[in-house]
Design a protein around this motif. Structure first.
Motif, short mmCIF file in Angstrom:
data_model
loop_
_atom_site.label_atom_id
_atom_site.label_comp_id
_atom_site.label_asym_id
_atom_site.label_seq_id
_atom_site.Cartn_x
_atom_site.Cartn_y
_atom_site.Cartn_z
N HIS A 225 0.83 -1.20 0.00
CA HIS A 225 0.00 0.00 0.00
C HIS A 225 0.87 1.25 0.00
N ALA A 231 -3.69 1.48 3.43
CA ALA A 231 -3.62 0.25 4.23
C ALA A 231 -4.84 0.13 5.15
N TRP A 233 -7.87 1.27 4.50
CA TRP A 233 -8.98 0.83 3.66
C TRP A 233 -8.90 -0.66 3.39
N ALA A 234 -7.69 -1.14 3.10
CA ALA A 234 -7.52 -2.57 2.81
C ALA A 234 -7.86 -3.42 4.02
N ARG A 235 -7.48 -2.96 5.18
CA ARG A 235 -7.79 -3.71 6.41
C ARG A 235 -9.30 -3.77 6.64
N HIS A 237 -11.62 -3.62 4.29
CA HIS A 237 -12.18 -4.53 3.28
C HIS A 237 -11.99 -5.98 3.70
N ASN A 238 -10.80 -6.31 4.21
CA ASN A 238 -10.54 -7.68 4.64
C ASN A 238 -11.45 -8.09 5.79
N ASP A 259 -16.85 -6.53 -2.25
CA ASP A 259 -16.29 -5.44 -3.05
C ASP A 259 -17.30 -4.31 -3.22
N HIS A 262 -17.85 -2.48 0.17
CA HIS A 262 -16.68 -1.69 0.52
C HIS A 262 -16.59 -0.45 -0.36
#
Length: 405
Positions: A225, A231, A233-235, A237-238, A259, A262
């Motif tokens: 990231h 990072a 945002w990615a966390r 989403h996960n 997806d 999110h």
């Protein structure tokens, strides 16, 4: 270490404290002292013999000393984490590190023999906070705090009202977002009655997991990231994908649903944060809290410094913060009182000058905060006077440097 002993000029009884109640006249240092051995536990040192009214200080000293050493090790660990990269949780821990003395006690209760190393530990904490301040006061760190604040705002609304109903003006409910996401899956016939039921019973958990992932202060996994914000945002989403997979196992369209949710939620949060980023001048009641994760409140004051007044354990503040944070008050309290608009761009020195002119009695622990009473109308006046004084001081400084102006 030698511990001083005390006695009267004519007496022979040794005392461990000059404040012993047995003294009728001022004591003086004895010609001998108590030598503390360099091995073993100080909790096991016997009393020196003499006055029975002097309490043995060594067990308490030993307990505080062990806690002080633990604090030193904790601060060293935080310094290592900050040196390793961006770590919002570690910096917030540094900001809150100096709140209490050894073992969570008040710093004023520190044993007299430990006050010097305790003060040194506080100074080390201040240096560490200042060394990393630039990385956590602006730029991506401010964007991170806005994301945390927006997620906290939606989460508090989600809990206060009927589930899924957010505060006006954005008006969307999480259930409507779910509906839109499901309907956007290319019209595929994947929605059995069971699937609809599972999604409707689970969307509260999905919302909670997603928002809490944005609010978390745990170390950010950078990986590929570009920034801590990406990072974060990615966390989120996960976390959302894991929650949906637990509720809807073996469904082939779960990834697409995560997806869609999110993407829609990200647009919602980003829009709210951007629309509420303009600054407002606020007065903060230090006896209350706002609905942020509590270490993030200290990050808020670090990013938006202003004037502060200490009143007992409470710190009252006068500063400018993004409007978003003024909405994070609970329904039953108003710890942030808006007193100015976005036109005021004052320095922390101006805010400090204004709050210094608030009467000391205004911050009584037993009375409502001054700016929640009728006297609140004086705050804008005090701020205007402080601004005028600052402008006058700048003009005088300019004339001294260039008197021909």
């Amino acid at each position: 270490m030698d511990v001083p002993l005390w006695q009267t000029a004519s007496g022979t009884v040794l005392h461990l404290s000059a404040e012993c109640g047995a003294f009728r006249i001022p004591p003086q240092r004895a010609s001998v002292s108590l030598r503390v051995p360099d091995r073993g536990s100080m909790a096991d040192i016997p009393e020196p013999g003499g006055c029975r009214r002097c309490p043995n200080p060594f067990p308490d000293y030993y307990t505080q000393a062990r806690r002080l050493i633990s604090g030193m090790e904790e601060l060293a660990a935080l310094a290592s984490r900050l040196d390793s990269g961006h770590d919002l949780e570690a910096y917030c821990s540094v900001l809150t590190f100096g709140m209490f003395g050894p073992g969570g006690s008040n710093a004023g209760d520190t044993h007299r023999l430990l006050r010097k190393p305790h003060s040194a530990l506080g100074s080390a904490r201040d240096r560490l906070a200042e060394r990393h301040a630039d990385a956590f006061r602006s730029g991506k760190a401010q964007e991170e705090l806005l994301l945390i604040g927006t997620a906290a705002l939606l989460d508090s609304d989600f809990r206060r009202r009927r589930p899924g109903k957010f505060r006006l003006p954005w008006q969307e409910t999480w259930e409507e977002i779910c509906e839109a996401a499901l309907d956007a899956l290319d019209g595929r016939d994947t929605f059995s009655g069971t699937a609809r039921y599972n999604y409707q019973s689970g969307f509260h958990r999905w919302c909670e997991k997603w928002l809490h992932a944005l609010m978390r202060l745990t170390p950010t996994e950078q990986n590929d990231h570009a920034s801590p914000v990406a990072a974060r945002w990615a966390r989120a989403h996960n976390a959302l994908e894991r929650a949906i997979k637990r509720d809807l196992p073996d469904e082939p369209w779960v990834g697409s649903l995560a997806d869609q949710l999110h993407h829609t939620g990200r647009g919602l949060v980003t829009g709210i944060a951007a629309s509420m980023a303009e600054p407002l001048v606020v007065a903060y009641d230090g006896r209350e809290g706002i609905d942020l994760p509590w270490p993030a409140q200290y990050l808020l004051w670090a990013q938006y410094p202003g004037g502060a007044r200490q009143a007992g354990p409470s710190r009252h503040r006068l500063t400018a913060v993004p409007r978003l944070f003024t909405l994070l008050d609970g329904l039953s309290r108003r710890s942030l009182r808006v007193i100015g608009d976005a036109e005021w761009h004052d320095s922390p020195a101006v805010y400090q000058e204004a709050i210094n002119n608030v009467p000391k009695k205004a911050f009584s622990q037993d009375a409502p905060c001054w700016w929640n009473t009728q006297a609140a109308g004086r705050l804008p006046h005090l701020l205007s006077m402080a601004r005028a004084d600052a402008a006058s001081a700048r003009q005088q400084a300019q004339r001294a440097q260039a008197p021909w102006r």
